[in-house]
Design a protein around this motif. Structure first.
Motif, short mmCIF file in Angstrom:
data_model
loop_
_atom_site.label_atom_id
_atom_site.label_comp_id
_atom_site.label_asym_id
_atom_site.label_seq_id
_atom_site.Cartn_x
_atom_site.Cartn_y
_atom_site.Cartn_z
N UNK A 49 -1.86 -4.81 11.69
CA UNK A 49 -3.21 -4.43 12.10
C UNK A 49 -3.61 -3.10 11.48
N UNK A 50 -2.69 -2.15 11.44
CA UNK A 50 -2.99 -0.83 10.89
C UNK A 50 -3.23 -0.91 9.38
N UNK A 51 -2.57 -1.84 8.71
CA UNK A 51 -2.84 -2.04 7.27
C UNK A 51 -4.25 -2.60 7.07
N UNK A 52 -4.67 -3.51 7.93
CA UNK A 52 -6.02 -4.06 7.83
C UNK A 52 -7.05 -2.97 8.11
N UNK A 53 -6.73 -2.09 9.07
CA UNK A 53 -7.65 -1.00 9.43
C UNK A 53 -7.70 0.10 8.39
N UNK A 54 -6.66 0.19 7.55
CA UNK A 54 -6.58 1.28 6.59
C UNK A 54 -5.82 2.48 7.09
N UNK A 55 -5.14 2.34 8.23
CA UNK A 55 -4.37 3.44 8.80
C UNK A 55 -2.94 3.47 8.27
N UNK A 56 -2.52 2.39 7.63
CA UNK A 56 -1.24 2.33 6.92
C UNK A 56 -1.50 1.73 5.54
N UNK A 57 -0.70 2.14 4.57
CA UNK A 57 -0.81 1.58 3.22
C UNK A 57 0.40 0.68 2.97
N UNK A 58 0.18 -0.61 2.72
CA UNK A 58 1.31 -1.50 2.44
C UNK A 58 1.93 -1.18 1.08
N UNK A 59 3.17 -1.60 0.90
CA UNK A 59 3.83 -1.42 -0.39
C UNK A 59 3.29 -2.41 -1.42
N UNK A 60 2.92 -3.60 -0.94
CA UNK A 60 2.38 -4.62 -1.84
C UNK A 60 1.56 -5.60 -1.02
N UNK A 61 0.78 -6.42 -1.74
CA UNK A 61 -0.04 -7.42 -1.07
C UNK A 61 -1.52 -7.15 -1.22
N UNK A 62 -2.31 -8.05 -0.68
CA UNK A 62 -3.77 -7.94 -0.78
C UNK A 62 -4.40 -8.23 0.58
N UNK A 63 -5.46 -7.49 0.90
CA UNK A 63 -6.25 -7.74 2.11
C UNK A 63 -7.70 -7.85 1.69
N UNK A 64 -8.33 -8.92 2.11
CA UNK A 64 -9.74 -9.15 1.80
C UNK A 64 -10.50 -9.33 3.11
N UNK A 65 -11.57 -8.55 3.29
CA UNK A 65 -12.44 -8.67 4.47
C UNK A 65 -13.80 -9.15 3.97
N UNK A 66 -14.13 -10.40 4.30
CA UNK A 66 -15.31 -11.01 3.71
C UNK A 66 -15.10 -11.14 2.22
N UNK A 67 -16.05 -10.67 1.43
CA UNK A 67 -15.93 -10.71 -0.03
C UNK A 67 -15.32 -9.44 -0.60
N UNK A 68 -15.05 -8.46 0.27
CA UNK A 68 -14.56 -7.17 -0.19
C UNK A 68 -13.04 -7.10 -0.18
N UNK A 69 -12.44 -6.78 -1.31
CA UNK A 69 -11.00 -6.51 -1.38
C UNK A 69 -10.79 -5.06 -0.95
N UNK A 70 -10.09 -4.86 0.18
CA UNK A 70 -9.89 -3.50 0.69
C UNK A 70 -8.50 -2.98 0.37
N UNK A 71 -7.57 -3.89 0.07
CA UNK A 71 -6.22 -3.50 -0.33
C UNK A 71 -5.77 -4.43 -1.46
N UNK A 72 -5.28 -3.84 -2.52
CA UNK A 72 -4.72 -4.58 -3.67
C UNK A 72 -4.07 -3.53 -4.56
N UNK A 73 -3.28 -3.95 -5.55
CA UNK A 73 -2.73 -2.97 -6.48
C UNK A 73 -3.83 -2.11 -7.10
N UNK A 74 -3.78 -0.81 -6.86
CA UNK A 74 -4.78 0.11 -7.38
C UNK A 74 -6.04 0.21 -6.55
N UNK A 75 -6.10 -0.52 -5.40
CA UNK A 75 -7.29 -0.51 -4.53
C UNK A 75 -6.87 -0.15 -3.11
N UNK A 76 -7.54 0.82 -2.51
CA UNK A 76 -7.32 1.17 -1.11
C UNK A 76 -8.60 1.77 -0.55
N UNK A 77 -9.42 0.94 0.06
CA UNK A 77 -10.70 1.39 0.62
C UNK A 77 -10.43 2.22 1.87
#
Length: 366
Positions: A49-77
């Motif tokens: 949950x904290x990774x989805x919220x942006x309160x933790x940064x995962x080591x790898x993986x992708x999170x997409x909320x709607x059409x927006x990629x908020x977590x990916x390699x090189x991406x952290x909204x």
């Protein structure tokens, strides 16, 4: 708003070395769905949950909320730029502010900042939705626990986020208030069409509130299903015992058949049960029977179902039912019977269960 989590992994360092909090976690939540992450402490549900919220940064993986990629390699909204609202276990209410100012806070800064008139309108609308408009100017410390949690929920909703994250929000409340609020939260998210992700270790909360549940253990999702399927068709013994009470019997498959029914031999008897594909004759197996699947029987003349004979060790009156601990051979099992039946400790009784009320699991299943 749909949420997609793909191959999410996270490792924390500890004094004993690295600990894998998340291991390739993947799931998709449909728009407007109430989705629960359920599991014991340390299973990875809050980290997810904290990774989805942006309160933790995962080591790898992708999170997409709607059409927006908020977590990916090189991406952290940043958290404040994600279209989410969050409710914490500790409420996170500012004690020096009134109810109104607590709820209004997200609308006073960043990209969510709105003019004062619009802010006042939206705050009063959401307080009305929570039936708290009369408490708008009350100091936060003067609120009860339930009222503080409603303020936290109102604050998460005021920015009109389409995604609501809830991290064990009811765990600090008493039992009756928890029951009331879980129904309120479920109705509210459904009314507003919000996608909700709910974290809890309480299986009753999960069953009562969710459209789907993901059970987590050791940083992995071990089963994802509707509440009904999860309860009636757990895939492992861990899921069976974590989601409700269950009696286990170790046994060996002595007969299987083309119609899916066979014979399981246990230390307490040989019983007819549905045998799932993949478990063959001679295999060790674990037979699972829920307490409500056991029924009182008249004994030897009862030819329907699988029969057990035992002695009542303990009874607990629960209002609607009586929970009984029954010693059968050397094993104590649990059943629930109607309060119309009179049983006492020391009584000899017979129990039966129908083949459709039991589940056969692989012996080695976790």
């Amino acid at each position: 708003m749909q949420i997609t989590v793909t191959n999410l992994s996270k490792t924390f360092e500890s004094m004993d070395g690295p600990v894998a909090a998340l291991q390739d976690v993947s799931f998709t939540i449909n728009r407007g769905e109430f989705y629960t992450l359920l599991g014991p402490s340390g299973c990875g549900k809050s980290t997810t949950l904290r990774c989805i919220a942006g309160l933790e940064s995962p080591d790898s993986g992708e999170i997409r909320i709607g059409e927006q990629v908020v977590v990916a390699p090189g991406v952290s909204v940043p958290p404040n730029e994600r279209p989410i609202g969050m409710v914490f276990q500790s409420y996170a209410i500012w004690p020096h502010m009134t109810v109104f100012n607590n709820v209004a806070f997200p609308l006073k800064q960043g990209k969510r900042k709105v003019p004062r008139a619009e802010r006042e309108k939206r705050v009063m609308e959401v307080l009305s939705l929570m039936q708290m408009e009369d408490l708008a100017h009350r100091p936060a410390p003067n609120l009860s626990g339930g009222q503080q949690q409603r303020v936290a929920l109102a604050r998460a909703l005021v920015s009109s986020s389409e995604v609501l994250l809830l991290d064990e929000p009811l765990s600090n409340l008493d039992a009756k208030l928890r029951e009331d609020l879980r129904l309120e939260i479920k109705d509210l998210t459904r009314e507003l069409g919000i996608t909700a992700i709910y974290v809890t270790h309480d299986q009753l909360e999960a069953l009562a509130m969710s459209d789907r549940i993901a059970v987590m253990l050791n940083g992995k999702i071990v089963q994802e299903a509707t509440p009904r399927e999860l309860y009636l068709k757990p895939k492992t013994s861990f899921v069976a015992q974590f989601v409700g009470q269950v009696n286990f019997f170790d046994g060996t498959v002595r007969e299987d058949s083309s119609d899916g029914h066979g014979l399981i031999e246990t230390a307490l008897g040989a019983w007819r049960c549905p045998i799932p594909s993949g478990i063959t004759k001679g295999a060790k197996a674990k037979l699972a029977v829920r307490p409500e699947g056991l029924r009182l029987s008249s004994g030897g003349e009862d030819k329907e179902g699988n029969l057990l004979e035992g002695r009542v060790e303990k009874t607990v009156f629960l209002g609607e039912t009586i929970e009984c601990q029954i010693l059968v051979g050397s094993q104590t099992i649990t059943t629930k019977i109607s309060i119309e039946n009179e049983v006492a400790e020391g009584d000899k009784i017979f129990l039966k269960f129908a083949p459709e009320n039991c589940l056969v699991l692989p012996a080695e299943s976790l």
